[in-house]
Design a protein around this motif. Structure first.
Motif, short mmCIF file in Angstrom:
data_model
loop_
_atom_site.label_atom_id
_atom_site.label_comp_id
_atom_site.label_asym_id
_atom_site.label_seq_id
_atom_site.Cartn_x
_atom_site.Cartn_y
_atom_site.Cartn_z
N LEU A 126 20.45 46.41 45.86
CA LEU A 126 21.20 45.31 45.27
C LEU A 126 22.42 44.98 46.12
O LEU A 126 23.04 45.86 46.71
CB LEU A 126 21.64 45.68 43.86
N SER A 127 22.78 43.71 46.14
CA SER A 127 23.99 43.28 46.83
C SER A 127 25.10 43.06 45.82
O SER A 127 24.85 42.98 44.61
CB SER A 127 23.72 41.98 47.59
N VAL A 128 26.32 42.95 46.32
CA VAL A 128 27.45 42.65 45.44
C VAL A 128 27.23 41.31 44.75
O VAL A 128 27.54 41.14 43.56
CB VAL A 128 28.77 42.65 46.23
N SER A 129 26.66 40.38 45.46
CA SER A 129 26.37 39.06 44.88
C SER A 129 25.41 39.17 43.70
O SER A 129 25.57 38.48 42.69
CB SER A 129 25.76 38.14 45.96
N ASP A 130 24.45 40.08 43.81
CA ASP A 130 23.50 40.30 42.70
C ASP A 130 24.20 40.77 41.44
O ASP A 130 23.74 40.53 40.32
CB ASP A 130 22.45 41.34 43.10
N LEU A 151 31.94 47.33 47.73
CA LEU A 151 32.19 46.29 46.73
C LEU A 151 33.26 45.29 47.18
O LEU A 151 33.22 44.12 46.82
CB LEU A 151 32.65 46.94 45.42
N ALA A 152 34.24 45.76 47.95
CA ALA A 152 35.38 44.91 48.31
C ALA A 152 35.02 43.98 49.47
O ALA A 152 34.15 44.26 50.28
CB ALA A 152 36.57 45.78 48.69
N THR A 153 35.73 42.86 49.53
CA THR A 153 35.50 41.89 50.60
C THR A 153 36.40 42.15 51.81
O THR A 153 36.05 41.79 52.93
CB THR A 153 35.75 40.46 50.10
N SER A 154 37.56 42.77 51.59
CA SER A 154 38.53 42.95 52.67
C SER A 154 38.13 44.05 53.65
O SER A 154 38.56 44.06 54.78
CB SER A 154 39.90 43.27 52.10
N MET A 167 38.74 44.02 41.58
CA MET A 167 39.14 43.41 40.31
C MET A 167 38.86 41.91 40.31
O MET A 167 38.59 41.32 39.25
CB MET A 167 40.62 43.70 40.05
N LYS A 168 38.87 41.29 41.46
CA LYS A 168 38.58 39.86 41.54
C LYS A 168 37.14 39.55 41.15
O LYS A 168 36.80 38.39 40.87
CB LYS A 168 38.85 39.36 42.96
N LEU A 169 36.29 40.57 41.13
CA LEU A 169 34.90 40.37 40.72
C LEU A 169 34.77 40.20 39.21
O LEU A 169 33.69 39.89 38.72
CB LEU A 169 34.04 41.55 41.19
#
Length: 525
Positions: A126-130, A151-154, A167-169
């Motif tokens: 699974l991806s974070v987008s999923d 999980l994080a984008t940075s 948390m932005k998710l």
């Protein structure tokens, strides 16, 4: 439907046939911590302590049928989610949780984002987008450092930046476990720091921040053992269990950290193979509890202990043979006027707190100056609530501040002035944080609901008071909140040093008689 005797948690996760992780760990943890556990198996895995061979997802239709049937008589307090084996399960759970939370908004969801097995191999692709829609249903997520970076984008290695990104998710609170890598942003082989970024809610009535989020960090010495299989699952399910018992996130986090330390310590020094984490029992021993790592504790880490109250005290164990009958702090009235101060000072009390509200600065100055003068002929220790500048100016015996004021009160100035400090606490996290500041006494509350302050989500109860006293040092502890003559004996049976009373005196038909009865219950005649 009959009401269950215990809180209920559900675990929606995979089955580890070796018994170390997954649902097996969740059930053992839940039972150890006094909750009933229902389980929905998302996948049957083929694995042992050395390798992961295969993941075999369970059909979504079966999970849906199980969930709907369980809701008819096993409504959960908390749902712990672990392994989600495919996108179909994620989509089903996202929709189902949304519907369930609409029916019962009090249900919390704890998610352990199981990505890779400790023995190697991925549990899912699974991806974070999923996961985006599902994550909006999550109250607390508990990744380890590797999972947090996924999980994080940075892609930062700094723990706070990772938590902010996660948390932005859409999750309310992020707990990043530090055992796999960094400690407070840097590698440290001897210590492990777990970090929590928590969204403040209406339950957080003792707020230490005006921001929407607050940080908690807990530091413990690492335990040298290879018996940690299922430790991540156990962490998330322990957190779910403590939340189900009514603890706020910060206290559930603290108790979970102690539970993990305790379980790892059971097999300290063992390296014969990759063994299962040992689920023990609710932690009470102080040695297993973490150190609070906060900006407050860091700022005042070199500050010496505040002056003591000058009373010898008993052990916190009321059944201990070390009890000597030496004088304890006793009854602690909390009053709101000079009228009450004048009326109570002649009654031989060890301590009184003057808590004044809604006065101008000039009025406060005059009232506190007179209060200090009134107390001088007596042996009563007069504490001023909140107004530390005026307490110092007029030479009061001590000042009492709330937990929410620690961020803004320069307690080093109180220390420099040579007056005593009392601090309010609500639960084990704040108790440990304040204890590290070495004040003159600590207050715990509210033991019962109180008329004087809204303590929603922070009622401690007598059982929790007794458990908190296991964490006490030689700093006197005061119990406060809703204590009257009928309730006082069970509070005092915990071994607490003092009971603070407000309306039990000021609203009594005969305040003097009320004081005498409290003093009799305390063994002071």
């Amino acid at each position: 439907m009959t009401k269950p005797n215990k809180p209920i948690i559900w675990t929606i996760s995979g089955s580890d046939c070796s018994g170390g992780a997954g649902i097996a760990a969740d059930i053992k943890t839940g039972h150890a911590l006094g909750v009933e556990v229902c389980h929905l198996t998302t996948a049957n895995t083929v694995q042992n302590s050395e390798k992961l061979v295969s993941i075999n997802p369970v059909d979504v239709d079966i999970l849906s049928q199980q969930a709907e049937l369980l809701l008819t008589d096993k409504m959960p307090n908390v749902i712990k989610v672990g392994l989600l084996a495919n996108i179909e399960q994620v989509k089903w759970l996202s929709v189902w949780l949304s519907e369930v939370k609409e029916r019962n908004s009090s249900i919390k969801v704890v998610y352990d984002p199981v990505g890779q097995a400790s023995v190697g191999g991925k549990f899912s692709h699974l991806s974070v987008s999923d996961l985006r829609l599902f994550l909006k249903m999550v109250d607390v997520i508990t990744p380890n450092s590797h999972e947090a970076q996924w999980l994080a984008t940075s892609k930062s290695i700094e723990v706070k930046a990772l938590a902010v990104d996660i948390m932005k998710l859409g999750v309310n609170s992020v707990i990043i476990k530090g055992g796999h890598a960094f400690t407070e942003g840097a590698s440290n082989e001897d210590f492990c720091t777990d970090y929590c970024l928590h969204t403040l809610t209406d339950d957080d009535s003792s707020k230490m921040s005006e921001d929407e989020t607050i940080e908690y960090a807990l530091r413990s010495a690492k335990v040298d053992t290879n018996y940690s299989h299922g430790g991540g699952c156990s962490f998330a399910s322990a957190l779910a269990a403590f939340i189900a018992h009514g603890h706020l996130v910060r206290d559930a986090f603290t108790l979970t950290k102690a539970f993990i330390n305790q379980g790892l310590s059971k097999n300290a020094g063992k390296h014969d193979h990759y063994g299962a984490f040992e689920q023990t029992y609710c932690p009470t021993e102080k040695s297993f509890f973490p150190t609070v790592s906060s900006s407050i504790n860091h700022k005042y880490r070199k500050l010496a202990a505040f002056k003591s109250l000058g009373l010898k005290r008993q052990t916190h164990n009321p059944n201990s043979m070390n009890n000597t009958g030496e004088q304890k702090l006793g009854l602690y009235p909390v009053i709101d006027s000079l009228y009450w101060l004048k009326r109570l000072l002649p009654l031989g009390l060890q301590i009184i707190q003057l808590r004044i509200k809604n006065k101008t600065e000039a009025e406060l100055d005059a009232i506190i100056a007179e209060a200090v003068e009134l107390a001088k002929p007596y042996q009563t220790r007069l504490f001023i609530n909140d107004y530390w500048q005026l307490a110092i100016k007029h030479g009061a015996y001590g000042v009492h501040i709330g937990q929410e004021d620690l961020q803004t009160t320069p307690i080093e100035q109180i220390h420099k002035a040579g007056i005593r400090l009392g601090i309010s606490t609500h639960g084990c996290y704040e108790f440990l944080l304040a204890q590290q500041l070495k004040p003159s006494y600590l207050a715990i509350g509210a033991i019962y609901p109180t008329k004087t302050k809204n303590m929603t989500g922070q009622i401690q109860g007598v059982a929790n008071l007794a458990e908190l006293l296991n964490l006490a040092t030689d700093i006197p502890v005061v119990a406060i909140g809703g204590i009257n003559h009928e309730r006082a004996p069970e509070v005092l049976a915990t071994g607490v040093d003092s009971i603070a009373v407000v309306t039990g005196i000021t609203e009594a038909e005969s305040p003097e008689e009320s004081v005498r009865l409290f003093q009799k219950l305390l063994g002071h005649t």
